[in-house]
Design a protein around this motif. Structure first.
Motif, short mmCIF file in Angstrom:
data_model
loop_
_atom_site.label_atom_id
_atom_site.label_comp_id
_atom_site.label_asym_id
_atom_site.label_seq_id
_atom_site.Cartn_x
_atom_site.Cartn_y
_atom_site.Cartn_z
N LEU A 144 0.76 -1.25 0.32
CA LEU A 144 0.00 0.13 -0.05
C LEU A 144 0.71 1.22 0.05
O LEU A 144 2.12 1.14 0.39
N PRO A 145 0.42 2.44 -0.37
CA PRO A 145 -0.80 2.41 -1.22
C PRO A 145 -1.02 1.91 -2.78
O PRO A 145 0.14 2.13 -3.38
N GLU A 174 -3.88 2.48 -6.08
CA GLU A 174 -5.13 3.01 -6.49
C GLU A 174 -6.37 2.21 -6.30
O GLU A 174 -6.05 0.80 -6.23
N ASN A 187 -5.71 1.02 2.90
CA ASN A 187 -5.14 1.77 1.96
C ASN A 187 -5.57 3.25 1.81
O ASN A 187 -4.61 4.02 1.41
N ARG A 213 -2.88 4.78 4.47
CA ARG A 213 -1.53 4.70 4.04
C ARG A 213 -1.57 5.89 3.03
O ARG A 213 -0.58 6.56 2.64
N SER A 214 -2.42 5.89 1.89
CA SER A 214 -2.62 6.91 1.18
C SER A 214 -2.62 8.27 1.41
O SER A 214 -1.71 9.29 0.97
N HIS A 215 -3.21 8.74 2.51
CA HIS A 215 -3.30 9.85 3.14
C HIS A 215 -1.87 10.30 3.89
O HIS A 215 -1.53 11.33 3.66
N CYS A 239 0.73 11.00 0.80
CA CYS A 239 0.27 12.38 0.28
C CYS A 239 0.52 13.30 1.11
O CYS A 239 0.91 14.52 0.76
N CYS A 254 2.52 9.97 -4.68
CA CYS A 254 1.21 10.26 -3.86
C CYS A 254 0.22 9.52 -4.72
O CYS A 254 -0.17 10.02 -5.85
N VAL A 255 -0.32 8.11 -4.12
CA VAL A 255 -1.21 7.34 -5.11
C VAL A 255 -2.30 6.99 -3.97
O VAL A 255 -2.09 7.06 -3.02
N GLY A 256 -3.22 6.56 -4.62
CA GLY A 256 -4.62 5.98 -3.95
C GLY A 256 -5.60 6.86 -3.96
O GLY A 256 -5.94 7.96 -4.52
N ALA A 269 -5.23 10.68 -3.14
CA ALA A 269 -4.15 11.42 -4.21
C ALA A 269 -5.12 12.57 -4.99
O ALA A 269 -4.45 13.63 -5.12
#
Length: 304
Positions: free
Chosen positions: A51-52, A54, A101, A104-106, A109, A148-150, A153
């Motif tokens: 993770l992260p 999409e 997810n 972790r994305s937050h 980013c 920065c994905v997920g 983003a």
């Protein structure tokens, strides 16, 4: 014989107290154990995903893992023609994977965005402003934001684009004023150095003219913004190009070396004073040179 009869009675009672296993119950227990093991394996695989990701990538990875688990169950299960429905049972694990997810994305980013904000604030607070420096910082932020994905983003990419627009607007509004102030301070400092350290009247005159042209002449324009008119002129564009080439380029950033230059200035002043005192001491200690330019006839006449 009595002991054997008691043991037989106990065995019959024990068999009658519980359900006698059949072939179908044994098969069902075997298949249930396989399903439970497949569920645990699938949950662990969802937790081990890098993770992260999409949202579409997470769903595709989930579908791939479920298909692999169902295919494995069809091969290993006994007496079952249809594959078991794992999606209904694994839905809590999928929801947990989606939440993990997003978190972790937050986190990723937000870390990237904060580093970009710190970089732009450092560039904004520089003593020597530079449009090339700001452009390089924004380009580095765009390259860093690729990590920065997920699901978080889009939000942070929108915030970064808004911050870039504000930074460019602020640069266009304040750059010339900051540049004029920086050049005025630099010209004044160079005037003092040229007068008291380098002892060069030519350099002092050149830097005094620069100070006059940057700080005084634009304020004498009766109509309009004289400072902006100065920077829009061909001479102003040439000054901007030279300034940008000296302050920020691919080899150095003069703003980062400015503290070192300020620290070296007193050392140069002390070195200049030491050399001046040494030459003065040599001039005082040297004996006067006798005048041997008189003719020999005058010398003999005086001696007689």
């Amino acid at each position: 014989g009595q002991v054997l009869a008691q043991l037989t009675v106990q065995l019959v009672e024990a068999l009658n107290a519980q359900e006698i296993p059949s072939a179908s119950s044994v098969v069902d227990a075997f298949n249930a154990a396989l399903v439970d093991k497949a569920m645990r394996t699938l949950s662990q695989q969802l937790q081990d995903l890098p993770l992260p990701l999409e949202p579409s990538e997470l769903e595709a990875e989930y579908a791939r893992l479920v298909a692999i688990a169902q295919r494995d169950l069809r091969k290993r299960s006994f007496g079952v023609s249809a594959s078991p429905n794992l999606e209904a049972t694994i839905s809590p694990a999928l929801a947990a994977a989606r939440d993990a997810n997003f978190r972790r994305s937050h986190e990723v980013c937000e870390s990237v965005f904060e580093s970009c904000v710190d970089s732009l604030e450092t560039s904004r607070a520089a003593w020597l402003p530079s449009a090339k420096r700001v452009a390089a910082k924004l380009r580095a932020c765009n390259e860093t934001l690729e990590r920065c994905v997920g699901p978080a983003a889009p939000k942070f990419k929108t915030k970064l684009s808004q911050m870039q627009a504000q930074e460019q607007e602020q640069l266009a509004r304040l750059f010339h004023e900051q540049l004029a102030n920086a050049l005025s301070c630099a010209a004044l400092l160079c005037v003092l150095v040229s007068r008291f350290v380098l002892k060069s009247a030519l350099l002092e005159l050149a830097f005094a003219l620069l100070l006059l042209g940057v700080a005084v002449l634009p304020r004498l324009v009766p109509f309009g913004d004289g400072r902006e008119a100065l920077w829009r002129s061909p001479l102003g564009q040439t000054i901007l190009q030279v300034y940008e080439a000296v302050v920020y380029n691919s080899l150095w950033d003069l703003n980062e070396a400015l503290p070192l230059l300020c620290a070296c200035a007193p050392l140069l002043l002390l070195l200049r004073c030491a050399l001046w005192r040494r030459r003065r001491t040599r001039g005082i200690a040297s004996p006067p040179v006798e005048n041997f330019s008189q003719p020999l006839t005058q010398i003999f006449t005086k001696s007689e």
